[in-house]
Motif scaffolding. Structure first.
Motif, PDB file in Angstrom:
ATOM      1  N   UNK A 204       0.834  -1.202   0.000  1.00  0.00           N
ATOM      2  CA  UNK A 204       0.000   0.000   0.000  1.00  0.00           C
ATOM      3  C   UNK A 204       0.873   1.258   0.000  1.00  0.00           C
ATOM      4  N   UNK A 205       0.370   2.271  -0.727  1.00  0.00           N
ATOM      5  CA  UNK A 205       1.156   3.492  -0.944  1.00  0.00           C
ATOM      6  C   UNK A 205       1.489   4.213   0.367  1.00  0.00           C
ATOM      7  N   UNK A 206       0.665   3.996   1.393  1.00  0.00           N
ATOM      8  CA  UNK A 206       0.940   4.658   2.679  1.00  0.00           C
ATOM      9  C   UNK A 206       2.263   4.196   3.278  1.00  0.00           C
ATOM     10  N   UNK A 207       2.816   3.092   2.773  1.00  0.00           N
ATOM     11  CA  UNK A 207       4.109   2.595   3.275  1.00  0.00           C
ATOM     12  C   UNK A 207       5.288   3.171   2.493  1.00  0.00           C
TER      13      UNK A 207
ATOM     14  N   UNK B  77       3.509  -1.723   6.702  1.00  0.00           N
ATOM     15  CA  UNK B  77       3.583  -0.838   7.868  1.00  0.00           C
ATOM     16  C   UNK B  77       4.257   0.473   7.431  1.00  0.00           C
ATOM     17  N   UNK B  78       4.074   1.554   8.225  1.00  0.00           N
ATOM     18  CA  UNK B  78       4.657   2.846   7.808  1.00  0.00           C
ATOM     19  C   UNK B  78       6.161   2.728   7.540  1.00  0.00           C
ATOM     20  N   UNK B  79       6.579   3.243   6.408  1.00  0.00           N
ATOM     21  CA  UNK B  79       8.001   3.253   6.065  1.00  0.00           C
ATOM     22  C   UNK B  79       8.525   1.945   5.511  1.00  0.00           C
ATOM     23  N   UNK B  80       7.642   0.972   5.237  1.00  0.00           N
ATOM     24  CA  UNK B  80       8.093  -0.357   4.799  1.00  0.00           C
ATOM     25  C   UNK B  80       8.380  -0.449   3.295  1.00  0.00           C
TER      26      UNK B  80
ATOM     27  N   UNK C 147       8.205   5.640   1.050  1.00  0.00           N
ATOM     28  CA  UNK C 147       9.048   6.732   1.543  1.00  0.00           C
ATOM     29  C   UNK C 147      10.208   6.922   0.585  1.00  0.00           C
ATOM     30  N   UNK C 148      10.989   7.956   0.862  1.00  0.00           N
ATOM     31  CA  UNK C 148      12.225   8.185   0.144  1.00  0.00           C
ATOM     32  C   UNK C 148      13.316   7.237   0.609  1.00  0.00           C
ATOM     33  N   UNK C 149      14.571   7.503   0.176  1.00  0.00           N
ATOM     34  CA  UNK C 149      15.655   6.529   0.357  1.00  0.00           C
ATOM     35  C   UNK C 149      16.273   6.471   1.755  1.00  0.00           C
TER      36      UNK C 149
ATOM     37  N   UNK D 281      15.866   1.713  -6.713  1.00  0.00           N
ATOM     38  CA  UNK D 281      16.119   0.715  -5.681  1.00  0.00           C
ATOM     39  C   UNK D 281      14.923   0.690  -4.736  1.00  0.00           C
ATOM     40  N   UNK D 282      14.484  -0.497  -4.351  1.00  0.00           N
ATOM     41  CA  UNK D 282      13.403  -0.611  -3.381  1.00  0.00           C
ATOM     42  C   UNK D 282      13.732  -1.615  -2.297  1.00  0.00           C
ATOM     43  N   UNK D 283      13.143  -1.412  -1.131  1.00  0.00           N
ATOM     44  CA  UNK D 283      13.173  -2.404  -0.063  1.00  0.00           C
ATOM     45  C   UNK D 283      11.739  -2.826   0.193  1.00  0.00           C
ATOM     46  N   UNK D 284      11.475  -4.116   0.047  1.00  0.00           N
ATOM     47  CA  UNK D 284      10.164  -4.673   0.383  1.00  0.00           C
ATOM     48  C   UNK D 284      10.245  -5.156   1.832  1.00  0.00           C
TER      49      UNK D 284
END
Ligand code: ZN
Length: 293
Positions: free
Chosen positions: A108-111, A182-185, A113-115, A158-161
């Motif tokens: 979900x987009x609410x998770x 979760x927030x920031x995920x 954030x930037x790098x 680059x992404x972190x899941x």
């Protein structure tokens, strides 16, 4: 070219490592493109043609402040994430490698954030890392063929899941979307890199380290469903829109696949990278450290 979401404005990134500068696209284009990075994706072909002709030498730029970087596509209409897309990762997860389309879910987009961020570990959570190549779509895509699919990509990042494994796996069926949102995920960045910038867009090295100890290292040439095939398969089922985000899957080395299992603890730092694109930096804190208050 490299395009950043810098201070909530679209920016063209110039300069070398650790001395990057950003040119404000709205200002440089006299209001034709921007001001926000989301404004670029529906007009990607037109935008990149303009940007390629921009004479950077005469433009005003400012130093990139990494604290001001946001996700390269911060509010996509759709977010796709792909599970079990590397053989060794499928094996460490206890599954056979998929021979048809691997599991597709959403973050979900609410998770997003930037790098460079601080992330709270949910109370009692088993928080794990998954470095991934992230694709941002650059044009409306329905049933594209594999040989044309790369033409529909705006760029790569680059992404972190980041994944909370208890929420993800409890219950009668896997709860991927919630466990991974979760927030920031879903940190992403540091910017979007167009595929033509890369020596081989289908063979990128990606990895991550916890407190400097390497946990994952892989190459995107080992994707079971590479970028072009993923886009072709997804677009046979759903229409992809400009700005849509695809997390393409993680290579082996996740914490849940280790013996013993290893999850992130408060105070630990997670560094993630893809060669030719850039790095992410996350610091983890306990939920009670009150990020949101
Ligand atoms: Zn993943």
């Amino acid at each position: 070219m490299r395009i950043a979401n810098h201070d909530n404005r679209a920016g063209l990134v110039i300069g070398n490592a650790d001395a990057e500068q950003v040119i404000d696209i709205d200002t440089a284009s006299g209001g034709r493109f921007g001001p926000r990075i989301d404004d670029l994706y529906p007009r990607w072909v037109e935008f990149t043609a303009w940007a390629a002709a921009l004479e950077t030498g005469h433009r005003t730029s400012r130093a990139v402040d990494r604290a001001l970087l946001g996700a390269p596509s911060p509010s996509p209409r759709q977010v796709f994430a792909v599970g079990l897309n590397y053989h060794e990762h499928a094996a460490e997860s206890g599954f056979a490698s998929p021979d048809s389309l691997p599991p597709v879910f959403t973050k979900y987009v609410s998770s997003f954030s930037g790098p460079d961020t601080t992330v709270a570990i949910p109370d009692g959570g088993a928080v794990d890392w998954e470095v991934e190549l992230v694709v941002v779509i650059g044009r409306t895509t329905t049933a594209v063929t594999e040989d044309r699919a790369w033409n529909h990509v705006a760029g790569l990042t680059v992404g972190q899941d980041i994944s909370e494994r208890i929420t993800q796996t409890r219950g009668p069926a896997p709860q991927f979307g919630l466990g991974k949102s979760f927030p920031g995920f879903s940190p992403q960045g540091p910017w979007l890199v167009t595929p033509d910038e890369l020596p081989d867009r289908d063979d990128l090295e990606l990895g991550c380290a916890v407190d400097g100890a390497e946990m994952q290292k892989g190459r995107t040439r080992d994707l079971i469903f590479p970028v072009a095939r993923l886009i072709a398969e997804l677009s046979r089922n759903v229409t992809l829109y400009p700005g849509d985000v695809i997390f393409t899957g993680t290579p082996a080395g996740i914490g849940a696949g280790r013996e013993p299992q290893r999850f992130l603890a408060p105070g630990e730092h997670l560094d993630s990278w893809i060669t030719g694109i850039g790095e992410l930096h996350q610091t983890f804190v306990s939920d009670t450290q009150g990020l949101s208050s």
